[in-house]
Scaffold this motif. Structure first.
Motif, PDB file in Angstrom:
ATOM      1  N   ALA A  96       0.825  -1.209   0.000  1.00  0.00           N
ATOM      2  CA  ALA A  96       0.000   0.000   0.000  1.00  0.00           C
ATOM      3  C   ALA A  96       0.857   1.256   0.000  1.00  0.00           C
ATOM      4  O   ALA A  96       0.591   2.208  -0.750  1.00  0.00           O
ATOM      5  CB  ALA A  96      -0.924  -0.019   1.216  1.00  0.00           C
ATOM      6  N   VAL A  97       1.897   1.271   0.834  1.00  0.00           N
ATOM      7  CA  VAL A  97       2.759   2.453   0.904  1.00  0.00           C
ATOM      8  C   VAL A  97       3.470   2.692  -0.424  1.00  0.00           C
ATOM      9  O   VAL A  97       3.529   3.837  -0.918  1.00  0.00           O
ATOM     10  CB  VAL A  97       3.774   2.298   2.056  1.00  0.00           C
ATOM     11  CG1 VAL A  97       4.854   3.373   1.974  1.00  0.00           C
ATOM     12  CG2 VAL A  97       3.064   2.379   3.398  1.00  0.00           C
ATOM     13  N   VAL A  98       4.013   1.651  -1.021  1.00  0.00           N
ATOM     14  CA  VAL A  98       4.718   1.805  -2.300  1.00  0.00           C
ATOM     15  C   VAL A  98       3.748   2.255  -3.390  1.00  0.00           C
ATOM     16  O   VAL A  98       4.089   3.112  -4.223  1.00  0.00           O
ATOM     17  CB  VAL A  98       5.417   0.496  -2.695  1.00  0.00           C
ATOM     18  CG1 VAL A  98       5.953   0.573  -4.122  1.00  0.00           C
ATOM     19  CG2 VAL A  98       6.554   0.198  -1.736  1.00  0.00           C
ATOM     20  N   ALA A  99       2.536   1.696  -3.396  1.00  0.00           N
ATOM     21  CA  ALA A  99       1.558   2.086  -4.412  1.00  0.00           C
ATOM     22  C   ALA A  99       1.197   3.563  -4.286  1.00  0.00           C
ATOM     23  O   ALA A  99       1.160   4.292  -5.290  1.00  0.00           O
ATOM     24  CB  ALA A  99       0.309   1.219  -4.286  1.00  0.00           C
ATOM     25  N   VAL A 100       0.952   4.021  -3.066  1.00  0.00           N
ATOM     26  CA  VAL A 100       0.621   5.437  -2.861  1.00  0.00           C
ATOM     27  C   VAL A 100       1.810   6.321  -3.205  1.00  0.00           C
ATOM     28  O   VAL A 100       1.669   7.356  -3.883  1.00  0.00           O
ATOM     29  CB  VAL A 100       0.170   5.666  -1.407  1.00  0.00           C
ATOM     30  CG1 VAL A 100       0.005   7.161  -1.124  1.00  0.00           C
ATOM     31  CG2 VAL A 100      -1.139   4.927  -1.136  1.00  0.00           C
ATOM     32  N   THR A 106       5.835   9.320  -9.217  1.00  0.00           N
ATOM     33  CA  THR A 106       6.136   8.798 -10.553  1.00  0.00           C
ATOM     34  C   THR A 106       4.939   9.050 -11.476  1.00  0.00           C
ATOM     35  O   THR A 106       3.817   9.285 -11.009  1.00  0.00           O
ATOM     36  CB  THR A 106       6.427   7.288 -10.521  1.00  0.00           C
ATOM     37  OG1 THR A 106       5.211   6.575 -10.301  1.00  0.00           O
ATOM     38  CG2 THR A 106       7.416   6.956  -9.408  1.00  0.00           C
ATOM     39  N   PRO A 107       5.161   8.968 -12.785  1.00  0.00           N
ATOM     40  CA  PRO A 107       4.034   9.124 -13.725  1.00  0.00           C
ATOM     41  C   PRO A 107       3.204   7.860 -13.895  1.00  0.00           C
ATOM     42  O   PRO A 107       2.348   7.814 -14.787  1.00  0.00           O
ATOM     43  CB  PRO A 107       4.747   9.491 -15.040  1.00  0.00           C
ATOM     44  CG  PRO A 107       6.092   8.870 -14.941  1.00  0.00           C
ATOM     45  CD  PRO A 107       6.464   8.952 -13.498  1.00  0.00           C
ATOM     46  N   LEU A 108       3.426   6.846 -13.081  1.00  0.00           N
ATOM     47  CA  LEU A 108       2.672   5.603 -13.206  1.00  0.00           C
ATOM     48  C   LEU A 108       1.208   5.822 -12.844  1.00  0.00           C
ATOM     49  O   LEU A 108       0.901   6.497 -11.855  1.00  0.00           O
ATOM     50  CB  LEU A 108       3.257   4.528 -12.295  1.00  0.00           C
ATOM     51  CG  LEU A 108       4.643   3.971 -12.635  1.00  0.00           C
ATOM     52  CD1 LEU A 108       5.108   3.015 -11.542  1.00  0.00           C
ATOM     53  CD2 LEU A 108       4.608   3.257 -13.985  1.00  0.00           C
ATOM     54  N   PRO A 109       0.291   5.239 -13.606  1.00  0.00           N
ATOM     55  CA  PRO A 109      -1.122   5.267 -13.191  1.00  0.00           C
ATOM     56  C   PRO A 109      -1.342   4.409 -11.957  1.00  0.00           C
ATOM     57  O   PRO A 109      -0.475   3.623 -11.557  1.00  0.00           O
ATOM     58  CB  PRO A 109      -1.849   4.691 -14.426  1.00  0.00           C
ATOM     59  CG  PRO A 109      -0.823   3.887 -15.145  1.00  0.00           C
ATOM     60  CD  PRO A 109       0.494   4.567 -14.898  1.00  0.00           C
ATOM     61  N   GLY A 110      -2.524   4.542 -11.363  1.00  0.00           N
ATOM     62  CA  GLY A 110      -2.790   3.861 -10.100  1.00  0.00           C
ATOM     63  C   GLY A 110      -2.629   2.361 -10.163  1.00  0.00           C
ATOM     64  O   GLY A 110      -2.028   1.743  -9.270  1.00  0.00           O
ATOM     65  N   ALA A 111      -3.134   1.720 -11.219  1.00  0.00           N
ATOM     66  CA  ALA A 111      -3.035   0.264 -11.325  1.00  0.00           C
ATOM     67  C   ALA A 111      -1.590  -0.178 -11.458  1.00  0.00           C
ATOM     68  O   ALA A 111      -1.169  -1.176 -10.858  1.00  0.00           O
ATOM     69  CB  ALA A 111      -3.854  -0.226 -12.521  1.00  0.00           C
ATOM     70  N   ALA A 112      -0.793   0.557 -12.249  1.00  0.00           N
ATOM     71  CA  ALA A 112       0.616   0.207 -12.412  1.00  0.00           C
ATOM     72  C   ALA A 112       1.387   0.417 -11.110  1.00  0.00           C
ATOM     73  O   ALA A 112       2.299  -0.352 -10.779  1.00  0.00           O
ATOM     74  CB  ALA A 112       1.234   1.029 -13.535  1.00  0.00           C
ATOM     75  N   ALA A 113       1.036   1.465 -10.355  1.00  0.00           N
ATOM     76  CA  ALA A 113       1.679   1.699  -9.061  1.00  0.00           C
ATOM     77  C   ALA A 113       1.369   0.562  -8.094  1.00  0.00           C
ATOM     78  O   ALA A 113       2.224   0.149  -7.295  1.00  0.00           O
ATOM     79  CB  ALA A 113       1.214   3.033  -8.478  1.00  0.00           C
ATOM     80  N   PHE A 114       0.153   0.017  -8.169  1.00  0.00           N
ATOM     81  CA  PHE A 114      -0.217  -1.124  -7.345  1.00  0.00           C
ATOM     82  C   PHE A 114       0.605  -2.355  -7.716  1.00  0.00           C
ATOM     83  O   PHE A 114       1.031  -3.132  -6.861  1.00  0.00           O
ATOM     84  CB  PHE A 114      -1.716  -1.397  -7.505  1.00  0.00           C
ATOM     85  CG  PHE A 114      -2.247  -2.497  -6.628  1.00  0.00           C
ATOM     86  CD1 PHE A 114      -1.617  -2.853  -5.434  1.00  0.00           C
ATOM     87  CD2 PHE A 114      -3.394  -3.195  -6.990  1.00  0.00           C
ATOM     88  CE1 PHE A 114      -2.106  -3.858  -4.625  1.00  0.00           C
ATOM     89  CE2 PHE A 114      -3.892  -4.211  -6.201  1.00  0.00           C
ATOM     90  CZ  PHE A 114      -3.247  -4.538  -5.009  1.00  0.00           C
ATOM     91  N   VAL A 115       0.865  -2.541  -9.012  1.00  0.00           N
ATOM     92  CA  VAL A 115       1.713  -3.648  -9.460  1.00  0.00           C
ATOM     93  C   VAL A 115       3.113  -3.518  -8.872  1.00  0.00           C
ATOM     94  O   VAL A 115       3.701  -4.492  -8.381  1.00  0.00           O
ATOM     95  CB  VAL A 115       1.772  -3.691 -10.998  1.00  0.00           C
ATOM     96  CG1 VAL A 115       2.805  -4.713 -11.464  1.00  0.00           C
ATOM     97  CG2 VAL A 115       0.411  -4.027 -11.580  1.00  0.00           C
ATOM     98  N   LEU A 116       3.672  -2.302  -8.921  1.00  0.00           N
ATOM     99  CA  LEU A 116       5.007  -2.081  -8.353  1.00  0.00           C
ATOM    100  C   LEU A 116       5.016  -2.378  -6.857  1.00  0.00           C
ATOM    101  O   LEU A 116       5.953  -3.004  -6.338  1.00  0.00           O
ATOM    102  CB  LEU A 116       5.435  -0.641  -8.603  1.00  0.00           C
ATOM    103  CG  LEU A 116       6.803  -0.245  -8.038  1.00  0.00           C
ATOM    104  CD1 LEU A 116       7.918  -1.043  -8.693  1.00  0.00           C
ATOM    105  CD2 LEU A 116       7.043   1.258  -8.216  1.00  0.00           C
ATOM    106  N   GLY A 117       3.978  -1.949  -6.143  1.00  0.00           N
ATOM    107  CA  GLY A 117       3.909  -2.232  -4.705  1.00  0.00           C
ATOM    108  C   GLY A 117       3.831  -3.705  -4.406  1.00  0.00           C
ATOM    109  O   GLY A 117       4.473  -4.199  -3.463  1.00  0.00           O
ATOM    110  N   LEU A 159      -1.151 -10.668  -4.254  1.00  0.00           N
ATOM    111  CA  LEU A 159      -1.239  -9.240  -4.558  1.00  0.00           C
ATOM    112  C   LEU A 159      -0.776  -8.949  -5.977  1.00  0.00           C
ATOM    113  O   LEU A 159      -1.387  -8.146  -6.700  1.00  0.00           O
ATOM    114  CB  LEU A 159      -0.396  -8.449  -3.561  1.00  0.00           C
ATOM    115  CG  LEU A 159      -0.948  -8.272  -2.153  1.00  0.00           C
ATOM    116  CD1 LEU A 159       0.027  -7.475  -1.310  1.00  0.00           C
ATOM    117  CD2 LEU A 159      -2.288  -7.575  -2.187  1.00  0.00           C
ATOM    118  N   PHE A 160       0.306  -9.600  -6.387  1.00  0.00           N
ATOM    119  CA  PHE A 160       0.822  -9.355  -7.728  1.00  0.00           C
ATOM    120  C   PHE A 160      -0.170  -9.808  -8.795  1.00  0.00           C
ATOM    121  O   PHE A 160      -0.409  -9.093  -9.782  1.00  0.00           O
ATOM    122  CB  PHE A 160       2.158 -10.084  -7.895  1.00  0.00           C
ATOM    123  CG  PHE A 160       2.745  -9.986  -9.271  1.00  0.00           C
ATOM    124  CD1 PHE A 160       3.245  -8.790  -9.749  1.00  0.00           C
ATOM    125  CD2 PHE A 160       2.783 -11.099 -10.096  1.00  0.00           C
ATOM    126  CE1 PHE A 160       3.781  -8.687 -11.020  1.00  0.00           C
ATOM    127  CE2 PHE A 160       3.312 -11.016 -11.371  1.00  0.00           C
ATOM    128  CZ  PHE A 160       3.809  -9.808 -11.833  1.00  0.00           C
TER     129      PHE A 160
END
Length: 522
Positions: A96-100, A106-117, A159-160
């Protein structure tokens, strides 16, 4: 042929660097990653792209299996509560912290940020075990960080998968389905791992051929992983359960000679795979950076921000958890900072996040490119490199500063007392056999003299503070010198043609085993 040459060159370079790291007493994974990045930046070096199947199927199972074999049931039972809190709660909080944070910087959209988290949420068992193997941590601390890294993969894997499905389909999160998926992956993987462990145990109990034993041991992690994935469960969880179950029962269905051979073969395999995979992580970073567009030039700052967020959330989770455990156990005084500090800093990322990063699909539904795939790979690989390098090089100094390492004098006294007990129990049993007259008196007397000499030798250990001044250390040094003399004479006999090759090999192995016993303190 080009691929074969590249792999061989990588093996040679990784082996040399790992050997160099051992001589410098620095963590090999950290040095391998740094060297890999440096080699990848050299002009003219061919780009090396690793497929997810190579990492997930070929490299990952034996490394996780080797890490799980080192975890004892007794230690795991003592730490299962904090491990559960870290393997589930901390993974969710980190994702959650990494996604937020990624959505903000970063310019990542929300779904992509969730993938990174989801990719970076869990620590890596291969990296944590490789870094912690050289540290003399107390059993509880070692078991805590190792078990956490082994059992948090099911959470991050769910999660991934959920994050990728959202990014691909653009849909919302179905929490009921997510919970069912988590239960299916984790419990299914555990069930498959348990079945494989039982089957392997039954086979190995009936096998006395060292070659077959070695083949079975090498195949076991792959069998657990492939069977679990085929059943739609977590292959990583299956390997973990199988490794812990088999590792804690190995002494029951193998002989000493077979264990020596297994340790040698598996140690070689693990060394080569660890060396290559950590070098590949370093080589992968320059490759993925070259794939970025010119507009994404702020990725180093973004990677540092994500790394900092991971470290902060881990610290904010571990310290309160340690304080709560202190209160629940009703321990006197204030909670210490040393153990939580070491656990907080032992959260390196490694092979499993790399495999997840490589498995991100190229396109979303409708054929559009997966949103932010290149930037996700750059940021994830950068965080892996930074954690392995920074935390890897600084973990040992932190452990020494915190003073949580095992005192060599304490462990030495513990080992000495245990060796006395072993010799005394053998002598007592020998006396019972002598009374029963089940063996010739001359044999009984010879064994009695040997055991009494061993006890006298152990009782003569008067200086336990320093190994150089102890009688036991003097005995070992002198015996090693005598073994060197025997080796020289053995070579002379062979050169003179007085013994054949098979005799030379048998006698050389006997000397090797005796020297190994001296080095291990037996």
């Amino acid at each position: 042929m080009r691929s074969v040459e590249t792999v061989l060159a990588l093996v040679v370079v990784a082996t040399v660097v790992a050997t160099f790291a051992r001589h410098l007493s620095i963590p090999a994974p950290s040095l391998l990653v740094v060297v890999g990045v440096g080699v990848g930046l050299i002009p003219g070096v061919p780009s090396i792209r690793v497929t997810p199947d190579v990492v997930s199927l070929v490299v990952l199972p034996p490394l996780i299996y080797a890490a799980g074999e080192e975890l004892a049931w007794r230690d795991l039972r003592q730490v299962w509560r904090p491990v559960a809190a870290l393997a589930v709660g901390l993974v969710l909080a980190s994702a959650a912290v990494v996604a937020v944070l990624a959505g903000l910087v970063t310019p990542l959209p929300g779904a992509a940020a969730f993938v990174l988290g989801a990719i970076l949420a869990s620590t890596d068992p291969v990296a944590v075990t490789a870094l912690g193997r050289r540290l003399s941590l107390p059993p509880r601390v070692q078991a805590l960080v190792q078990a956490e890294s082994l059992f948090n993969d099911a959470t991050s894997l769910v999660l991934f998968r959920v994050a990728v499905s959202i990014a691909v389909a653009g849909g919302s999160v179905a929490w009921g389905h997510t919970i069912v998926e988590f239960i299916r992956l984790s419990l299914g993987g555990a069930a498959v791992g348990a079945v494989v462990a039982v089957a392997v145990g039954l086979v190995r109990r009936r096998t006395e051929d060292p070659v077959l034993e070695t083949v079975i041991a090498l195949v076991t992690p792959y069998l657990a992983y492939v069977a679990a994935e085929a059943a739609g469960a977590s292959g990583v969880t299956a390997v973990v359960v199988a490794s812990v179950a088999v590792g804690n029962r190995t002494g029951r269905f193998t002989t000493g000679d077979i264990r020596l051979q297994l340790e040698a073969v598996y140690g070689t395999v693990v060394f080569l795979l660890e060396s290559v995979v950590f070098a590949l992580i370093g080589l992968e970073l320059p490759v993925v950076v070259r794939g970025l567009s010119g507009r994404e030039h702020l990725w180093p700052l973004e990677a540092l921000a994500v790394t900092g967020g991971l470290l902060v959330v881990r610290i904010l989770w571990v310290f309160p958890l340690s304080a709560a455990d202190h209160v629940l156990r009703r321990r006197p005084g204030r909670p210490s900072w040393q153990v939580p500090a070491v656990v907080s800093w032992a959260g390196a990322r490694g092979v499993i996040p790399l495999a997840a990063t490589l498995s991100i699909p190229l396109t979303a539904d409708g054929g559009a490119p997966f949103p932010g795939r290149d930037l996700i790979q750059v940021l994830a690989t950068s965080v892996i490199v930074v954690t392995l390098a920074v935390q890897g090089f600084s973990l040992a100094p932190l452990v020494r500063r915190a003073g949580v390492t095992l005192d060599p004098s304490v462990t030495g006294r513990q080992e000495l007392a245990a060796r006395r007990r072993l010799a005394r129990s053998a002598l007592d049993h020998l006396e019972q056999l002598a009374e029963l007259e089940v063996a010739p008196e001359v044999v009984i007397e010879q064994l009695r003299r040997s055991l009494l000499a061993r006890l006298d030798h152990l009782d003569g250990e008067v200086d336990r503070a320093g190994p150089e001044g102890s009688l036991e250390a003097s005995y070992r040094r002198l015996r090693r010198d005598l073994i060197g003399v025997e080796r020289a004479e053995l070579a002379h006999l062979y050169d003179q043609g007085q013994i054949n090759e098979s005799t030379r090999r048998r006698l050389a192995r006997a000397l090797d085993l005796e020297q190994a016993g001296l080095e291990n303190g037996s």
